[in-house]
Design a protein around this motif. Structure first.
Motif, PDB file in Angstrom:
ATOM      1  N   GLY A  84     -29.610   4.967  53.760  1.00 38.51           N
ATOM      2  CA  GLY A  84     -28.514   3.647  53.161  1.00 38.51           C
ATOM      3  C   GLY A  84     -27.486   4.813  52.350  1.00 38.51           C
ATOM      4  N   SER A  85     -27.280   4.995  50.848  1.00 43.25           N
ATOM      5  CA  SER A  85     -26.044   5.404  50.628  1.00 43.25           C
ATOM      6  C   SER A  85     -26.651   6.557  50.193  1.00 43.25           C
ATOM      7  CB  SER A  85     -26.042   4.632  49.588  1.00 43.25           C
ATOM      8  OG  SER A  85     -24.902   4.985  48.574  1.00 43.25           O
ATOM      9  N   THR A  86     -26.030   8.220  50.329  1.00 45.21           N
ATOM     10  CA  THR A  86     -26.129   9.437  49.665  1.00 45.21           C
ATOM     11  C   THR A  86     -25.751   9.691  48.402  1.00 45.21           C
ATOM     12  OG1 THR A  86     -23.790  10.129  49.946  1.00 45.21           O
ATOM     13  CG2 THR A  86     -25.055  10.356  51.850  1.00 45.21           C
ATOM     14  N   GLU A 135     -24.520   9.836  58.635  1.00 46.74           N
ATOM     15  CA  GLU A 135     -23.891   8.192  58.832  1.00 46.74           C
ATOM     16  C   GLU A 135     -25.152   7.237  57.707  1.00 46.74           C
ATOM     17  OE1 GLU A 135     -25.704   4.839  62.396  1.00 46.74           O
ATOM     18  OE2 GLU A 135     -27.694   5.439  61.145  1.00 46.74           O
ATOM     19  N   GLN A 136     -24.190   6.323  57.527  1.00 44.44           N
ATOM     20  CA  GLN A 136     -24.718   5.308  56.386  1.00 44.44           C
ATOM     21  C   GLN A 136     -25.123   4.107  56.699  1.00 44.44           C
ATOM     22  OE1 GLN A 136     -23.160   7.441  52.130  1.00 44.44           O
ATOM     23  NE2 GLN A 136     -21.778   6.990  52.822  1.00 44.44           N
ATOM     24  N   THR A 137     -25.449   3.320  56.430  1.00 40.81           N
ATOM     25  CA  THR A 137     -25.966   2.231  56.488  1.00 40.81           C
ATOM     26  C   THR A 137     -25.746   1.484  55.941  1.00 40.81           C
ATOM     27  OG1 THR A 137     -28.404   3.100  56.680  1.00 40.81           O
ATOM     28  CG2 THR A 137     -27.505   2.951  58.232  1.00 40.81           C
ATOM     29  N   GLY A 142     -23.321   2.177  52.792  1.00 45.16           N
ATOM     30  CA  GLY A 142     -22.413   3.064  52.033  1.00 45.16           C
ATOM     31  C   GLY A 142     -21.895   2.178  51.025  1.00 45.16           C
ATOM     32  N   ARG A 143     -21.144   2.530  50.144  1.00 50.97           N
ATOM     33  CA  ARG A 143     -20.781   1.647  48.902  1.00 50.97           C
ATOM     34  C   ARG A 143     -19.330   2.364  48.292  1.00 50.97           C
ATOM     35  NH1 ARG A 143     -22.833   2.411  44.146  1.00 50.97           N
ATOM     36  NH2 ARG A 143     -24.817   3.990  44.949  1.00 50.97           N
ATOM     37  N   GLY A 144     -18.821   1.622  47.718  1.00 53.20           N
ATOM     38  CA  GLY A 144     -17.231   1.847  47.115  1.00 53.20           C
ATOM     39  C   GLY A 144     -16.899   1.272  46.041  1.00 53.20           C
ATOM     40  N   GLU A 196     -18.839  -2.121  43.658  1.00 59.40           N
ATOM     41  CA  GLU A 196     -19.666  -3.236  45.237  1.00 59.40           C
ATOM     42  C   GLU A 196     -19.069  -2.947  46.545  1.00 59.40           C
ATOM     43  OE1 GLU A 196     -22.896  -2.947  44.459  1.00 59.40           O
ATOM     44  OE2 GLU A 196     -22.303  -2.280  42.527  1.00 59.40           O
ATOM     45  N   ARG A 197     -17.902  -3.017  46.666  1.00 57.93           N
ATOM     46  CA  ARG A 197     -17.169  -2.995  47.760  1.00 57.93           C
ATOM     47  C   ARG A 197     -18.024  -2.431  48.897  1.00 57.93           C
ATOM     48  NH1 ARG A 197     -11.545  -3.546  45.200  1.00 57.93           N
ATOM     49  NH2 ARG A 197     -11.612  -1.023  44.419  1.00 57.93           N
ATOM     50  N   GLU A 198     -17.788  -2.718  50.042  1.00 57.69           N
ATOM     51  CA  GLU A 198     -18.660  -1.473  50.871  1.00 57.69           C
ATOM     52  C   GLU A 198     -17.454  -0.865  51.244  1.00 57.69           C
ATOM     53  OE1 GLU A 198     -19.127  -4.036  54.358  1.00 57.69           O
ATOM     54  OE2 GLU A 198     -20.667  -5.584  52.995  1.00 57.69           O
ATOM     55  N   TRP A 199     -18.048   0.648  51.605  1.00 55.84           N
ATOM     56  CA  TRP A 199     -17.763   1.528  52.753  1.00 55.84           C
ATOM     57  C   TRP A 199     -18.103   1.987  53.954  1.00 55.84           C
ATOM     58  CZ3 TRP A 199     -13.679   4.504  51.283  1.00 55.84           C
ATOM     59  CH2 TRP A 199     -13.460   5.016  52.521  1.00 55.84           C
ATOM     60  N   SER A 200     -17.480   1.856  55.118  1.00 54.97           N
ATOM     61  CA  SER A 200     -18.235   1.789  56.619  1.00 54.97           C
ATOM     62  C   SER A 200     -18.061   3.361  56.981  1.00 54.97           C
ATOM     63  CB  SER A 200     -16.900   0.668  56.900  1.00 54.97           C
ATOM     64  OG  SER A 200     -17.238   1.712  58.683  1.00 54.97           O
ATOM     65  N   ALA A 201     -19.304   3.507  57.286  1.00 52.89           N
ATOM     66  CA  ALA A 201     -19.419   4.924  57.486  1.00 52.89           C
ATOM     67  C   ALA A 201     -20.693   5.845  58.590  1.00 52.89           C
ATOM     68  CB  ALA A 201     -20.594   5.530  56.132  1.00 52.89           C
ATOM     69  N   ARG A 211      -2.163   5.793  54.584  1.00 51.43           N
ATOM     70  CA  ARG A 211      -3.758   5.097  55.992  1.00 51.43           C
ATOM     71  C   ARG A 211      -4.588   6.385  54.772  1.00 51.43           C
ATOM     72  NH1 ARG A 211      -2.657   5.519  61.794  1.00 51.43           N
ATOM     73  NH2 ARG A 211      -4.196   4.338  61.833  1.00 51.43           N
ATOM     74  N   LYS A 212      -5.548   5.555  55.373  1.00 53.70           N
ATOM     75  CA  LYS A 212      -6.331   6.087  54.123  1.00 53.70           C
ATOM     76  C   LYS A 212      -7.686   6.549  54.862  1.00 53.70           C
ATOM     77  CE  LYS A 212     -10.494   4.677  50.635  1.00 53.70           C
ATOM     78  NZ  LYS A 212     -10.281   4.064  49.166  1.00 53.70           N
ATOM     79  N   LEU A 213      -7.820   8.073  54.090  1.00 57.89           N
ATOM     80  CA  LEU A 213      -8.174   9.165  54.901  1.00 57.89           C
ATOM     81  C   LEU A 213      -9.632   9.152  53.956  1.00 57.89           C
ATOM     82  CD1 LEU A 213      -8.686  11.286  57.074  1.00 57.89           C
ATOM     83  CD2 LEU A 213      -8.072  12.773  55.461  1.00 57.89           C
TER      84      LEU A 213
HETATM   85  C1  BT5 Z   1     -14.003   3.940  47.694  1.00 58.83           C
HETATM   86  O1  BT5 Z   1     -14.068   2.691  47.171  1.00 58.83           O
HETATM   87  O2  BT5 Z   1     -12.968   4.521  48.215  1.00 58.83           O
HETATM   88  C2  BT5 Z   1     -14.900   5.423  47.130  1.00 58.83           C
HETATM   89  C3  BT5 Z   1     -15.867   4.792  48.897  1.00 58.83           C
HETATM   90  C4  BT5 Z   1     -16.955   6.460  48.504  1.00 58.83           C
HETATM   91  C5  BT5 Z   1     -17.633   6.921  49.977  1.00 58.83           C
HETATM   92  C6  BT5 Z   1     -18.598   7.979  49.399  1.00 58.83           C
HETATM   93  S1  BT5 Z   1     -19.632   8.288  51.117  1.00 58.83           S
HETATM   94  C7  BT5 Z   1     -20.681   9.168  50.367  1.00 58.83           C
HETATM   95  C8  BT5 Z   1     -20.636   8.037  49.099  1.00 58.83           C
HETATM   96  N1  BT5 Z   1     -22.329   7.568  49.198  1.00 58.83           N
HETATM   97  C9  BT5 Z   1     -21.903   6.249  49.057  1.00 58.83           C
HETATM   98  O3  BT5 Z   1     -22.650   5.304  49.448  1.00 58.83           O
HETATM   99  N2  BT5 Z   1     -20.343   5.830  48.858  1.00 58.83           N
HETATM  100  C10 BT5 Z   1     -20.051   6.831  48.481  1.00 58.83           C
HETATM  101  P1  BT5 Z   1     -13.322   1.786  47.333  1.00 58.83           P
HETATM  102  O4  BT5 Z   1     -11.471   2.398  46.724  1.00 58.83           O
HETATM  103  O5  BT5 Z   1     -13.507   0.450  46.349  1.00 58.83           O
HETATM  104  O6  BT5 Z   1     -11.964   1.355  48.198  1.00 58.83           O
HETATM  105  C11 BT5 Z   1     -13.179  -0.022  49.297  1.00 58.83           C
HETATM  106  C12 BT5 Z   1     -12.413  -0.174  49.538  1.00 58.83           C
HETATM  107  O7  BT5 Z   1     -11.988   0.787  51.198  1.00 58.83           O
HETATM  108  C13 BT5 Z   1     -13.442  -1.521  51.496  1.00 58.83           C
HETATM  109  O8  BT5 Z   1     -13.739  -2.752  50.366  1.00 58.83           O
HETATM  110  C14 BT5 Z   1     -12.140  -1.048  52.393  1.00 58.83           C
HETATM  111  O9  BT5 Z   1     -11.415  -2.107  52.384  1.00 58.83           O
HETATM  112  C15 BT5 Z   1     -12.204   0.688  52.705  1.00 58.83           C
HETATM  113  N3  BT5 Z   1     -12.224   1.160  53.575  1.00 58.83           N
HETATM  114  C16 BT5 Z   1     -14.137   0.978  53.908  1.00 58.83           C
HETATM  115  N4  BT5 Z   1     -14.563   1.748  54.900  1.00 58.83           N
HETATM  116  C17 BT5 Z   1     -13.769   2.596  54.768  1.00 58.83           C
HETATM  117  C18 BT5 Z   1     -13.252   3.585  56.069  1.00 58.83           C
HETATM  118  N5  BT5 Z   1     -14.665   4.885  56.429  1.00 58.83           N
HETATM  119  N6  BT5 Z   1     -12.075   4.622  54.866  1.00 58.83           N
HETATM  120  C19 BT5 Z   1     -10.970   4.178  54.659  1.00 58.83           C
HETATM  121  N7  BT5 Z   1     -11.218   2.828  54.203  1.00 58.83           N
HETATM  122  C20 BT5 Z   1     -12.946   1.957  54.096  1.00 58.83           C
END
Ligand code: BT5
Length: 319
Positions: free
Chosen positions: A84-86, A107-109, A111-113, A116-121, A182-184
């Motif tokens: 789900g999320s590491t 792969e994460q199914t 992932g969290r930003g 509570e935003r979604e992180w695509s992984a 662009r976000k890496l």
């Molecule tokens: C972040 O949040 O940038 C933090 C991301 C952290 C991810 C890692 S992966 C390992 C660990 N396990 C987890 O569950 N999380 C951490 P934030 O600044 O809130 O940015 C989130 C926003 O980035 C989203 O609302 C999207 O617009 C965008 N986004 C989502 N997936 C993305 C991706 N793979 N690459 C670039 N932008 C992305």
């Protein structure tokens, strides 16, 4: 990894070496050597056997033992093909008392930003969360996030990507010279603690490594190592990331100078949305605690300086 198995692996890397010679050198039975070699093969180490003995042919695998092998930092690695999320898993380990563990997934199914935003992984990225128990007060904890951003940007630069840091925790690739990017990679730090002491930190780092940009959310304006520089050996990439992170977290005084060197935000016009309101102005520095210092001009033309410790930062086009 168990000590005997690590020693066998190191000997095989310098091989070829025979089973009996290994058994003698390590003072274990030949059957035990055989068993370790079978288990190493099960962990996808490519071990060839010829007339002069065994030899490690290649380490192509991406899993816990492969990342631990040759890693020059004190982390054990727990690998999942899919999770789900590491960060969630790392929090469980932290709550159970673990430290210096890196949870890694292909792969994460879920992932969290931040917030509570979604992180695509998707499969192919580097999704890793490190559990640490540093001797810090909560206000110092952001230094760990900055250290992770520096480590990530440096690992990406070694992979040939022009990676820079956008305050506070995004690793980005600049586009043109007006502050666009662009976000890496992104970083999500979570912690548990009391007012005067951090109990544990989980630093989650997500890097779009060997990922097609089409598989990332279109509105995210994302890029990947694949897109910028071609595919990377993820095992080596995570090792370098963890080694750099360890180097900076054990020398916190070096974090801010390194961060400033890589910062794309300093010198930019920015808009920062924080809970208590919006700040617009020129980003001029970061404080020792990692807050962004913004020089503002209000409607009457009066200048001021504001230090912002948390918020979403947008780079604005120069006026
Ligand atoms: C972040 O949040 O940038 C933090 C991301 C952290 C991810 C890692 S992966 C390992 C660990 N396990 C987890 O569950 N999380 C951490 P934030 O600044 O809130 O940015 C989130 C926003 O980035 C989203 O609302 C999207 O617009 C965008 N986004 C989502 N997936 C993305 C991706 N793979 N690459 C670039 N932008 C992305």
């Amino acid at each position: 990894m168990n000590e005997t198995r690590r020693a066998i692996l190191e000997a095989l890397a310098d091989g070829p070496v025979s089973g009996p010679a290994l058994a003698d050198a390590l003072d274990v039975s030949r059957a035990a050597v055989w068993k370790h070699i079978e288990e190493l093969r099960d962990a996808d180490f490519e071990i060839e056997s010829g007339s002069t003995g065994y030899e490690l042919a290649a380490v192509d695998a991406y899993n816990g033992p492969a990342v631990e092998f040759g890693l020059e930092a004190p982390f054990s690695v727990e690998y999942h093909d899919s999770i789900g999320s590491t960060n969630d898993r790392a929090r469980e380990l932290a709550a159970a008392g673990a430290t210096d563990v890196a949870v890694l997934a292909d792969e994460q199914t879920g992932g969290r930003g931040r917030l509570e935003r979604e992180w695509s992984a998707p499969s192919g990225g580097v999704w890793v969360s490190v559990v640490a128990r540093p001797d810090l007060t909560p206000p110092e904890a952001p230094l760990y996030t900055l250290a992770a951003a520096v480590a990530t940007a440096r690992a990406a630069r070694e992979a040939g990507v022009d990676a820079r840091i956008k305050w506070p925790n995004d690793v980005v690739v600049p586009e043109g010279d007006d502050g666009s990017y662009r976000k890496l990679a992104g970083i999500l730090t979570e912690m548990e603690g009391e007012v005067d002491r951090v109990q544990w930190l989980v630093v989650g780092i997500g890097v779009n490594a060997n990922v097609d940009v089409d598989d990332l959310p279109p509105e995210a304006n994302a890029t990947s190592v694949r897109e910028e520089a071609g595919d990377v050996d993820r095992r080596v990439f995570v090792q370098r990331l963890l080694e750099e992170f360890d180097r900076y977290r054990t020398d916190l005084e070096s974090v801010l100078p390194a961060w400033r060197d890589l910062a794309l935000t300093i010198g930019q016009r920015v808009r920062v949305e924080r809970q208590s309101g919006t700040v617009v102005g020129e980003a001029v520095d970061v404080t020792d605690a990692g807050a962004l210092v913004i020089e503002t001009t209000d409607e009457e033309g009066a200048d001021g300086r504001v230090a912002v410790s948390a918020g979403d930062c947008e780079h604005l086009r120069p006026v």
